[in-house]
Every structure is written in C-alpha cells, then in structure tokens.
Design a protein around this motif. Structure first.
Motif, PDB file in Angstrom:
ATOM      1  N   ARG A   7       0.813  -1.111   0.066  1.00 43.16           N
ATOM      2  CA  ARG A   7      -0.099  -0.062  -0.184  1.00 43.16           C
ATOM      3  C   ARG A   7       0.872   1.118  -0.145  1.00 43.16           C
ATOM      4  O   ARG A   7       1.699   1.226   0.708  1.00 43.16           O
ATOM      5  CB  ARG A   7      -1.098  -0.226   1.184  1.00 43.16           C
ATOM      6  N   SER A  30       0.836  -4.572   2.439  1.00 42.45           N
ATOM      7  CA  SER A  30      -0.491  -4.761   2.703  1.00 42.45           C
ATOM      8  C   SER A  30      -0.961  -5.412   3.697  1.00 42.45           C
ATOM      9  O   SER A  30      -1.889  -5.258   4.552  1.00 42.45           O
ATOM     10  CB  SER A  30      -0.952  -5.332   1.360  1.00 42.45           C
ATOM     11  N   TYR A  33      -0.485  -3.376   6.827  1.00 41.22           N
ATOM     12  CA  TYR A  33      -1.465  -2.218   6.794  1.00 41.22           C
ATOM     13  C   TYR A  33      -2.849  -2.754   6.962  1.00 41.22           C
ATOM     14  O   TYR A  33      -3.719  -2.036   7.727  1.00 41.22           O
ATOM     15  CB  TYR A  33      -1.406  -1.479   5.761  1.00 41.22           C
ATOM     16  N   GLU A  34      -3.191  -3.907   6.523  1.00 44.64           N
ATOM     17  CA  GLU A  34      -4.630  -4.548   6.811  1.00 44.64           C
ATOM     18  C   GLU A  34      -4.844  -5.109   8.165  1.00 44.64           C
ATOM     19  O   GLU A  34      -5.891  -5.811   8.475  1.00 44.64           O
ATOM     20  CB  GLU A  34      -4.697  -5.313   5.618  1.00 44.64           C
ATOM     21  N   SER A  35      -3.728  -5.299   8.746  1.00 46.27           N
ATOM     22  CA  SER A  35      -3.876  -5.867  10.232  1.00 46.27           C
ATOM     23  C   SER A  35      -4.572  -5.215  11.114  1.00 46.27           C
ATOM     24  O   SER A  35      -4.833  -3.855  11.016  1.00 46.27           O
ATOM     25  CB  SER A  35      -2.421  -6.217  10.731  1.00 46.27           C
ATOM     26  N   GLU A  36      -5.230  -5.797  12.273  1.00 50.00           N
ATOM     27  CA  GLU A  36      -5.846  -4.879  13.133  1.00 50.00           C
ATOM     28  C   GLU A  36      -5.386  -3.630  13.727  1.00 50.00           C
ATOM     29  O   GLU A  36      -5.815  -2.610  13.927  1.00 50.00           O
ATOM     30  CB  GLU A  36      -6.330  -5.826  14.371  1.00 50.00           C
ATOM     31  N   GLN A  39      -5.562  -1.114  11.385  1.00 47.94           N
ATOM     32  CA  GLN A  39      -6.966  -0.654  10.642  1.00 47.94           C
ATOM     33  C   GLN A  39      -7.754   0.042  11.769  1.00 47.94           C
ATOM     34  O   GLN A  39      -8.747   0.558  11.608  1.00 47.94           O
ATOM     35  CB  GLN A  39      -7.528  -1.993  10.040  1.00 47.94           C
ATOM     36  N   SER A  40      -7.514  -0.233  12.779  1.00 44.73           N
ATOM     37  CA  SER A  40      -8.260   0.180  14.129  1.00 44.73           C
ATOM     38  C   SER A  40      -8.191   1.712  13.997  1.00 44.73           C
ATOM     39  O   SER A  40      -8.890   2.395  14.599  1.00 44.73           O
ATOM     40  CB  SER A  40      -7.790  -0.490  15.636  1.00 44.73           C
ATOM     41  N   SER A  42      -7.624   3.652  11.432  1.00 40.27           N
ATOM     42  CA  SER A  42      -8.466   3.874  10.355  1.00 40.27           C
ATOM     43  C   SER A  42      -9.801   4.122  10.702  1.00 40.27           C
ATOM     44  O   SER A  42     -10.630   4.992  10.351  1.00 40.27           O
ATOM     45  CB  SER A  42      -8.279   3.011   8.845  1.00 40.27           C
ATOM     46  N   GLN A  43     -10.393   3.099  11.393  1.00 37.45           N
ATOM     47  CA  GLN A  43     -11.788   3.121  12.010  1.00 37.45           C
ATOM     48  C   GLN A  43     -12.148   4.179  12.859  1.00 37.45           C
ATOM     49  O   GLN A  43     -13.074   4.935  12.689  1.00 37.45           O
ATOM     50  CB  GLN A  43     -12.195   1.778  12.469  1.00 37.45           C
ATOM     51  N   GLU A 177      -8.130   7.061   5.888  1.00 43.88           N
ATOM     52  CA  GLU A 177      -7.197   6.046   5.925  1.00 43.88           C
ATOM     53  C   GLU A 177      -5.825   6.554   6.736  1.00 43.88           C
ATOM     54  O   GLU A 177      -5.339   7.797   6.576  1.00 43.88           O
ATOM     55  CB  GLU A 177      -6.519   5.780   4.276  1.00 43.88           C
TER      56      GLU A 177
END
Length: 263
Positions: A7, A30, A33-36, A39-40, A42-43, A177
């Motif tokens: 990414r 990726s 980056y897509e791990s919790e 991503q937490s 980003s959320q 993001e």
C-alpha cells in the motif's frame, strides 16, 4: 517468485510559495497495513474519535498523545516501511514558465518519480503489486492524477524491466485512511526539521519542536527517520538525493538542551 503486495500513500505539504515545497510517499506492506493494529486507527478516523492536525498543533494533549502513540507503532515496524520525500522550489518553476508546464511537472512528474522510487529495485525474484492512495484535492481530481499515475508507472515498469504492477490508484478523502494521515504527519515532521525554527517564534512552533524532540529520544523512531530518502530539485535534470540525517543532526544541535537535558 515472491509476491509482495504494497500500500503506497501520497500527499504534499507547502503548496505554492510556502517553502519548503514537499511531496511524500509512504510504503507499507499490505499484510501489515490490513492488520488490526493499523485498521483500528483508520476506523477511529472514520468514526471521528481521533484527529491529527499538525499545521495548527499548539500542544493539545489529546492530539499530542495520539501522534505519539501512532508514531511509536510505526517505529516498531520501521524495517518494513519506506518514506521518500521530494523537496522542490515552486518559485523557480513559477519564474515565467507556462502554468500548464508547471502543473505537468508538479502534479505528474514529481509524484511519478517519488512513487517509482518506492516500487523499483526489489530484484528479479520479487513480484510487486501496489495499491496507491492519494489524498483527494481539487488539483489531483482535475488532472485525474490517480489514473495517469497508474498508467505512467506501469509503462515505466515494462520499459525499465522492473517487477512491479500498479493494481489500483485512488483519490481518498481526508480522515479515511491512517496511511494518508501518517504521510501528512511525517511530511509535517520533515518540514519542521528542515525549517528548524526557534521555540520563541510561536506557541505552535514550540509545541511541535517539543513533540519531535521527545519522539527522537526513542531509538527506534530516530532510526526510522534516519531511513528517510530526501530528494531535492532546483531546476536540474535529475533529482539530487540529500542525506536527511544531516538535517536531523542540525535540528538536534539547535535543540540539544531538550534532547540531552543538563544534569
């Protein structure tokens, strides 16, 4: 063949006559980056629970703690990350050149070179697939930078025999993001370090200096910033790479009493 998914995030700092004019590219595997753990963040951004605002930062404790926490996370994974910066002089570009040419260089050529540097050189046994995220702006939307950058980079890959392919390139609104927020923050850090302004200039400058020096006391974060690749352009044919650690040393020399407190 080793397949690697990346990414890549792109943003800029200091448009027009607000020197230094910086563009930054941040590369993250990726899977990471897509791990919790990422991503937490980003959320939380999407939910409005956190915000980062380096330009107007004056020491707010909540913003400071958020910045410190995310930077410590980044520093822990520093050996998997890349951050490249271009420092160019817009006033030189704007010295009589047609606006169409200026836009072509600033909003096409520089981003292409910056991101290309993050994708090239992985070796013949590594196959790179990249997804690019660009912070949405009027300039980028008008010239469809996301589309042109994907096309240009894929052409470069074939022409130069590189083992990468840009799968997608999107314009992403701010606050969606964490990768884009990190790119913006890291560019802000680079700007603050290059400018190296005294604490006395303003409350904002003092707060930024205090936080950066505090972070640089952490070995892992210092090591991460030393790994930054900084390229400078002043109307030369090529981008010239400058040792960013030299800027770090000058900056810390100016703030040595905070970096190494007196006993």
């Amino acid at each position: 063949m080793n397949d690697v998914a990346l990414r890549i995030f792109f943003d800029e700092s200091g448009k027009r006559n607000n020197k230094p004019n910086l563009m930054g590219g941040f590369s993250v595997p990726s899977d990471l980056y897509e791990s919790e753990k990422f991503q937490s963040w980003s959320q939380k951004l999407r939910d409005g629970e956190i915000r980062f605002h380096w330009v107007g930062f004056t020491g707010d404790s909540r913003i400071r703690d958020n910045i410190r926490e995310i930077m410590i996370l980044v520093a822990l994974h520093r050996k998997m990350l890349k951050f490249n910066v271009i420092n160019y002089d817009y006033t030189i570009l704007n010295n009589g050149a047609p606006q169409t040419i200026i836009s072509q260089i600033v909003y096409s050529k520089f981003p292409e070179r910056l991101i290309y540097g993050l994708l090239r050189g992985y070796g013949k046994n590594a196959s790179i697939e990249a997804n690019i995220c660009i912070e949405e702006s009027t300039e980028y939307r008008d010239i469809r930078l996301n589309d042109t950058i994907k096309e240009q980079l894929n052409v470069q890959s074939i022409y130069r025999g590189e083992q990468f392919r840009v799968v997608s390139s999107r314009l992403i609104p701010k606050g969606q993001e964490i990768g884009l927020e990190l790119t913006d923050l890291l560019l802000g850090f680079v700007r603050t370090i290059i400018l190296n302004e005294p604490d006395e200039k303003s409350k904002s400058v003092c707060a930024k200096n205090n936080l950066i020096v505090e972070l640089l006391k952490e070995h892992q974060f210092y090591s991460f910033m030393e790994s930054f690749r900084l390229f400078e352009w002043t109307r030369t044919r090529e981008l010239n790479e400058t040792n960013f650690s030299d800027y770090l040393q000058i900056y810390l020399a100016s703030h040595h009493t905070k970096f190494i407190p007196r006993r």
